[in-house]
Design an enzyme around this catalytic site. Structure first.
Site, PDB file in Angstrom:
ATOM      1  N   TYR A 175     -19.855   6.370  -3.615  1.00  0.00           N
ATOM      2  CA  TYR A 175     -18.933   5.652  -2.719  1.00  0.00           C
ATOM      3  C   TYR A 175     -19.717   4.633  -1.887  1.00  0.00           C
ATOM      4  CZ  TYR A 175     -15.799   5.058   1.320  1.00  0.00           C
ATOM      5  OH  TYR A 175     -15.025   4.547   2.332  1.00  0.00           O
ATOM      6  N   LYS A 179     -19.409   0.494  -1.731  1.00  0.00           N
ATOM      7  CA  LYS A 179     -19.088  -0.223  -0.489  1.00  0.00           C
ATOM      8  C   LYS A 179     -20.183  -1.250  -0.172  1.00  0.00           C
ATOM      9  CE  LYS A 179     -15.067   1.355   0.587  1.00  0.00           C
ATOM     10  NZ  LYS A 179     -13.902   0.463   0.693  1.00  0.00           N
TER      11      LYS A 179
HETATM   12  N1  NAD Z   1     -10.546   6.814   6.311  1.00  0.00           N
HETATM   13  C1  NAD Z   1     -11.801   6.657   6.668  1.00  0.00           C
HETATM   14  O1  NAD Z   1     -12.375   7.467   7.401  1.00  0.00           O
HETATM   15  C2  NAD Z   1     -12.558   5.447   6.166  1.00  0.00           C
HETATM   16  C3  NAD Z   1     -13.855   5.219   6.649  1.00  0.00           C
HETATM   17  C4  NAD Z   1     -14.543   4.111   6.192  1.00  0.00           C
HETATM   18  C5  NAD Z   1     -13.949   3.262   5.259  1.00  0.00           C
HETATM   19  N2  NAD Z   1     -12.702   3.528   4.823  1.00  0.00           N
HETATM   20  C6  NAD Z   1     -12.110   2.619   3.850  1.00  0.00           C
HETATM   21  O2  NAD Z   1     -10.845   2.201   4.296  1.00  0.00           O
HETATM   22  C7  NAD Z   1      -9.981   2.006   3.185  1.00  0.00           C
HETATM   23  C8  NAD Z   1      -8.697   2.804   3.378  1.00  0.00           C
HETATM   24  O3  NAD Z   1      -9.025   4.149   3.545  1.00  0.00           O
HETATM   25  P1  NAD Z   1      -7.914   5.215   3.925  1.00  0.00           P
HETATM   26  O4  NAD Z   1      -8.641   6.438   4.282  1.00  0.00           O
HETATM   27  O5  NAD Z   1      -6.910   4.621   4.830  1.00  0.00           O
HETATM   28  O6  NAD Z   1      -7.269   5.470   2.488  1.00  0.00           O
HETATM   29  P2  NAD Z   1      -5.829   5.976   2.078  1.00  0.00           P
HETATM   30  O7  NAD Z   1      -5.999   7.032   1.086  1.00  0.00           O
HETATM   31  O8  NAD Z   1      -5.055   6.325   3.247  1.00  0.00           O
HETATM   32  O9  NAD Z   1      -5.242   4.691   1.403  1.00  0.00           O
HETATM   33  C9  NAD Z   1      -5.756   4.176   0.218  1.00  0.00           C
HETATM   34  C10 NAD Z   1      -4.594   3.763  -0.658  1.00  0.00           C
HETATM   35  O10 NAD Z   1      -5.131   3.201  -1.837  1.00  0.00           O
HETATM   36  C11 NAD Z   1      -4.332   3.633  -2.923  1.00  0.00           C
HETATM   37  N3  NAD Z   1      -5.107   3.565  -4.139  1.00  0.00           N
HETATM   38  C12 NAD Z   1      -6.086   4.408  -4.553  1.00  0.00           C
HETATM   39  N4  NAD Z   1      -6.559   4.004  -5.741  1.00  0.00           N
HETATM   40  C13 NAD Z   1      -5.880   2.886  -6.079  1.00  0.00           C
HETATM   41  C14 NAD Z   1      -5.933   2.012  -7.184  1.00  0.00           C
HETATM   42  N5  NAD Z   1      -6.766   2.229  -8.206  1.00  0.00           N
HETATM   43  N6  NAD Z   1      -5.089   0.951  -7.217  1.00  0.00           N
HETATM   44  C15 NAD Z   1      -4.221   0.732  -6.205  1.00  0.00           C
HETATM   45  N7  NAD Z   1      -4.125   1.537  -5.118  1.00  0.00           N
HETATM   46  C16 NAD Z   1      -4.946   2.598  -5.067  1.00  0.00           C
HETATM   47  C17 NAD Z   1      -3.936   5.051  -2.567  1.00  0.00           C
HETATM   48  O11 NAD Z   1      -2.788   5.477  -3.279  1.00  0.00           O
HETATM   49  C18 NAD Z   1      -3.691   4.911  -1.080  1.00  0.00           C
HETATM   50  O12 NAD Z   1      -2.345   4.571  -0.800  1.00  0.00           O
HETATM   51  C19 NAD Z   1     -10.779   2.398   1.943  1.00  0.00           C
HETATM   52  O13 NAD Z   1     -11.330   1.244   1.354  1.00  0.00           O
HETATM   53  C20 NAD Z   1     -11.874   3.273   2.501  1.00  0.00           C
HETATM   54  O14 NAD Z   1     -13.013   3.249   1.701  1.00  0.00           O
HETATM   55  C21 NAD Z   1     -11.993   4.595   5.244  1.00  0.00           C
END
Ligand code: NAD
Length: 284
Positions: A175, A179
Site C-alpha cells: 500500500y 501511495k
Molecule cells: N482512511 C484512512 O485512514 C486513510 C489514511 C490515509 C490515506 N487514505 C486514503 O484515502 C482514500 C479514501 O480512503 P477511505 O478510507 O475513505 O476509503 P473508503 O473505503 O471509505 O472509500 C474508498 C472507496 O473506493 C471504492 N473502490 C475500491 N476499489 C475501487 C475500484 N477498483 N474502483 C472504483 N472504486 C473502488 C470503494 O468501494 C469505496 O467506496 C484512499 O485513497 C486511501 O488510501 C485513507
C-alpha cells in the site's frame, strides 16, 4: 509584454475565488458512506460544483447519488473498477455525452486486500494493489488530461497517504509503495502539464475515522494496542474526520490555488511533521 510575465487568461484581472460555481467534478471512490470520497463528493457539490461519481460498489454509489441529488442536479453515477481501462474509457465517454466538460478530477479509491508481512504477501494481492492504487489513478488522470488539454484548464487531486511518505509497518508495504508512486506521479504530471493550464496536486490523509477503521474499534487488540499508537502519532490528539479533507480539496480545485501545482499536501493533524521519537504532550 514578455510572455513569462504575462498572466494566463484565466488569471487576468480577477481575484482568486474559492467557490466552484459552474465547475464539473468527477470523484472516483465516492461510494463508501462515511468515507473520504463520499465526503469530498458532497463537499464539492456544496461548494457549487456539479459532481459526477464512480465506484466499484453499486449500492454505496446509489446512496451517494441520492445525497448529491438533494444538493444539486442528479449526478452521473457509474459503477466502475478503475483498474479496468475499458470501464474507465466508458466512464469518461458517459461524462462527455452527459455533461460535455470536466474541470476537476478527484481520485480516491484504494485496494488493500491483505495486511500481511511482506514475505507472506501473495503475488495476486500485490498486483491488485498496483492495479487499483496506481494504474487506476493513472488511467483516470490520463482520460481527464485528454479533456483538460482540449479545454486548456483543469485541476486533478490525487488522494495519497502519510503511508507514502513514511513507513507504517503492520503489513503496509505494498500500500505504501503504491501511495509513494502516486505522489511521484502527481509531481510528474504537475510539471508535464503546468504550461497547459492544468494543475495536479495530492492530499495526504492520515488515519481517518472511516467505516473501515470504525470496524476495527470493536477488536480489543486494535482498540487497546494499535489505536493508542496511532493517536500518539497524531499531535491534534484525534483521528482525522473525512470532512477534514473537504476544505483543502475545495481550495486545490478552485482558482484560489491557481499557482498551487505539484504539491503533496498533508492533511494529517501534524502526523508527518512530528518526529517519531518526539513528544507532543507535556508530562502531567
Ligand atoms: N482512511 C484512512 O485512514 C486513510 C489514511 C490515509 C490515506 N487514505 C486514503 O484515502 C482514500 C479514501 O480512503 P477511505 O478510507 O475513505 O476509503 P473508503 O473505503 O471509505 O472509500 C474508498 C472507496 O473506493 C471504492 N473502490 C475500491 N476499489 C475501487 C475500484 N477498483 N474502483 C472504483 N472504486 C473502488 C470503494 O468501494 C469505496 O467506496 C484512499 O485513497 C486511501 O488510501 C485513507
Amino acid at each position: 509584454m514578455n510572455p513569462s510575465t504575462t498572466p494566463p487568461p484565466n488569471v487576468q484581472n480577477n481575484s482568486p475565488r474559492f467557490d466552484l460555481d459552474g465547475r464539473v467534478a468527477l470523484v472516483t471512490g465516492a461510494g463508501a458512506n462515511g468515507g473520504i470520497g463520499h465526503a469530498l463528493a458532497l463537499g464539492l457539490a456544496r461548494a457549487g460544483a456539479r459532481v459526477a461519481i464512480a465506484d466499484i460498489d453499486a449500492d454505496g454509489l446509489a446512496q451517494t447519488a441520492r445525497e448529491l441529488a438533494a444538493i444539486g442536479p442528479a449526478p452521473l453515477a457509474r459503477v466502475v473498477d478503475i483498474a479496468d481501462s475499458a470501464a474507465v474509457d466508458a466512464l469518461f465517454a458517459a461524462l462527455d455525452a452527459d455533461i460535455g466538460r470536466l474541470d476537476i478530477l478527484v481520485n480516491v479509491p484504494f485496494a488493500f486486500p491483505a495486511r500481511v508481512r511482506p514475505h507472506e504477501l501473495a503475488a495476486a494481492d500485490w498486483e491488485r494493489m498496483l492495479a487499483v492504487n496506481l494504474t487506476g489513478y493513472f488511467l483516470c488522470c490520463q482520460a481527464a488530461l485528454r479533456r483538460m488539454l482540449a479545454a486548456g484548464q483543469g485541476s486533478i487531486i490525487n488522494i495519497g497517504s502519510n503511508a507514502g511518505e513514511s513507513a507504517l509497518g503492520r503489513g503496509a508495504l505494498p500500500y505504501g509503495c503504491t501511495k509513494a508512486a502516486v505522489h511521484q506521479m502527481t509531481r510528474e504530471l504537475a510539471v508535464e502539464y503546468a504550461g497547459a493550464g492544468i494543475r495536479v496536486n495530492a492530499i495526504l490523509p492520515a488515519q481517518t475515522l472511516t467505516p473501515g477503521l470504525r470496524g476495527h474499534l470493536d477488536n480489543p487488540r486494535f482498540r487497546d494496542h494499535v489505536l493508542p499508537r496511532i493517536l500518539a502519532g497524531l499531535p491534534q490528539g484525534r483521528l482525522l474526520d473525512p470532512k477534514d479533507y473537504v476544505g483543502p480539496a475545495i481550495f486545490l480545485a478552485s482558482d484560489a490555488a491557481r499557482a498551487v501545482n505539484g504539491v503533496l499536501l498533508p492533511v494529517d493533524g501534524g502526523n508527518l511533521a512530528m518526529n517519531a521519537g518526539g513528544s507532543h504532550t507535556w508530562p502531567a
